[in-house]
Design an enzyme around this catalytic site. Structure first.
Site, PDB file in Angstrom:
ATOM      1  CD  GLU A  70      -0.932   0.779   3.594  1.00  0.00           C
ATOM      2  OE1 GLU A  70      -1.297   1.932   3.334  1.00  0.00           O
ATOM      3  OE2 GLU A  70      -1.107   0.232   4.692  1.00  0.00           O
ATOM      4  CE  LYS A 126      -3.035   2.083  11.611  1.00  0.00           C
ATOM      5  NZ  LYS A 126      -2.963   1.561  10.264  1.00  0.00           N
TER       6      LYS A 126
HETATM    7  N1  PSU Z   1      -0.029   0.367   8.526  1.00  0.00           N
HETATM    8  C1  PSU Z   1       0.948   1.142   9.058  1.00  0.00           C
HETATM    9  N2  PSU Z   1       0.800   2.500   8.960  1.00  0.00           N
HETATM   10  C2  PSU Z   1      -0.287   3.088   8.358  1.00  0.00           C
HETATM   11  C3  PSU Z   1      -1.312   2.262   7.807  1.00  0.00           C
HETATM   12  C4  PSU Z   1      -1.133   0.903   7.933  1.00  0.00           C
HETATM   13  O1  PSU Z   1       1.932   0.624   9.609  1.00  0.00           O
HETATM   14  O2  PSU Z   1      -0.367   4.325   8.300  1.00  0.00           O
HETATM   15  C5  PSU Z   1      -2.522   2.910   7.131  1.00  0.00           C
HETATM   16  C6  PSU Z   1      -3.248   1.939   6.204  1.00  0.00           C
HETATM   17  O3  PSU Z   1      -3.352   2.540   4.934  1.00  0.00           O
HETATM   18  C7  PSU Z   1      -4.611   1.755   6.832  1.00  0.00           C
HETATM   19  C8  PSU Z   1      -4.816   3.117   7.420  1.00  0.00           C
HETATM   20  O4  PSU Z   1      -5.605   1.387   5.900  1.00  0.00           O
HETATM   21  O5  PSU Z   1      -3.552   3.344   8.042  1.00  0.00           O
HETATM   22  C9  PSU Z   1      -5.991   3.155   8.393  1.00  0.00           C
HETATM   23  O6  PSU Z   1      -6.583   4.415   8.330  1.00  0.00           O
HETATM   24  P1  PSU Z   1      -8.045   4.659   8.972  1.00  0.00           P
HETATM   25  O7  PSU Z   1      -7.899   4.316  10.426  1.00  0.00           O
HETATM   26  O8  PSU Z   1      -8.316   6.123   8.730  1.00  0.00           O
HETATM   27  O9  PSU Z   1      -8.995   3.775   8.230  1.00  0.00           O
END
Ligand code: PSU
Ligand code: MN
Length: 307
Positions: A27, A161
């Site tokens: 990604e 996360k």
């Molecule tokens: N993994 C990481 N760092 C990130 C992400 C994933 O180590 O920044 C990103 C991914 O793109 C994931 C996003 O889809 O964070 C989640 O964002 P949100 O909570 O706004 O959906």
């Protein structure tokens, strides 16, 4: 107006497709919104090399000039890592971004959509999004969860996360029929730490088993992907107890400042980077690389195995 898919393949990826070689999607939101420059570009390059060293071909995905780029040339990756005002593209945003020629980085959900269109079955990231603390009020639940429920891609992450409400995140995945598979241990990992204290619904120990599970879902006609929860290597983890107060401080600041919507995750990651004096970034880099290696092994097993 053309009906052709708006996909643009890098030279390396189009060659791999022609030869039927294993490909791993990567990604780009982690590059533009998840890590500071220059560590973001250094990490993106290392992760691509990790995939190559493990016998597969990396396909970093981003939206540029009206097309979904599947595999970025070196200069495109450099430009993206330094670009300002890059959109963060999930399922809701990707079509408008393409139709209007914007530049956008794909999240887990956006990347899964692109990978499925390009017939790439395996995708490595750091940690998926999920249910945020306070979601009872904010309703902030990442689009990543819904995507895992509908799009057939095997997502390798160090779990969700640790800034999230992990119990609720895994509850939503279970409700939506997403297999959550811990690798080599009986508990779910917690991104920067190996152990969340939550029991893993499923456990597998090898890339071959993970590939077989994924193929079986297809044979059964089950839609959706699987979440492969791969613990960070021991040497790189941050103990959860040491991290907890920093996560709490960052969460309190976010709510005090009224940070909302797409800004929540980037804000929290950036604050935790500062509060831990960079330690969180060092482990984030290590866990993404670890996930890339496993994803490559799964992609190889999917190509080698027969159904
Ligand atoms: N993994 C990481 N760092 C990130 C992400 C994933 O180590 O920044 C990103 C991914 O793109 C994931 C996003 O889809 O964070 C989640 O964002 P949100 O909570 O706004 O959906
Ligand atoms: Mn959100």
């Amino acid at each position: 107006m053309s009906d052709a898919l708006p996909l643009a393949f890098s030279l390396e990826v189009s060659t791999a497709r022609a030869e039927g070689r294993p490909i791993v999607a990567l990604e780009s939101t982690i590059i533009t919104h998840g890590m500071p420059y220059p560590q973001n570009i250094e990490t993106a390059r290392m992760v691509e090399d990790d995939v190559r060293a493990a016998g597969a071909v990396p396909a970093t995905i981003a939206v540029m000039n009206g097309r979904i780029h599947v595999g970025l040339e070196a200069d495109e990756l450099d430009a993206l890592a330094q670009a300002k005002d890059v959109m963060k593209l999930s399922r809701a945003d990707i079509a408008v971004a393409l139709a209007t020629g914007r530049t956008g980085a794909t999240t887990v959900s956006g990347t899964m959509i692109a990978a499925a269109l390009a017939r790439i079955q395996v995708f490595a990231t750091g940690g998926i999004g999920g249910v945020h603390h306070g979601a009872g009020e904010s309703f902030d639940i990442s689009a990543d969860l819904g995507e895992l429920a509908r799009t057939p891609v095997c997502v390798v992450a160090a779990g969700a996360k640790a800034i999230l409400d992990l119990e609720k995140t895994y509850e939503v995945l279970e409700t939506n029929g997403v297999p959550v598979i811990a690798v080599g241990q009986d508990t779910l990992p917690a991104f920067w730490s190996r152990d969340s204290g939550l029991a893993a619904p499923l456990r597998l120990d090898t890339a071959e088993q993970i590939a077989a599970g994924f193929k079986m879902r297809r044979r059964l006609g089950l839609s959706g992907g699987q979440l492969i929860a791969n613990p960070i290597p021991e040497a790189d983890e941050i103990p959860a107890e040491w991290l907890r107060p920093h996560i709490e401080t960052a969460l309190a600041e976010a709510s005090q400042k009224g940070i909302a919507h797409k800004d929540v995750t980037p804000f929290l990651l950036d604050r935790i980077f500062t509060l831990t004096e960079g330690r969180s970034l060092t482990s984030n880099i290590a866990l993404v690389r670890n996930n890339a290696r496993l994803a490559a092994a799964i992609a190889c097993a999917l190509v080698e195995g027969t159904d």
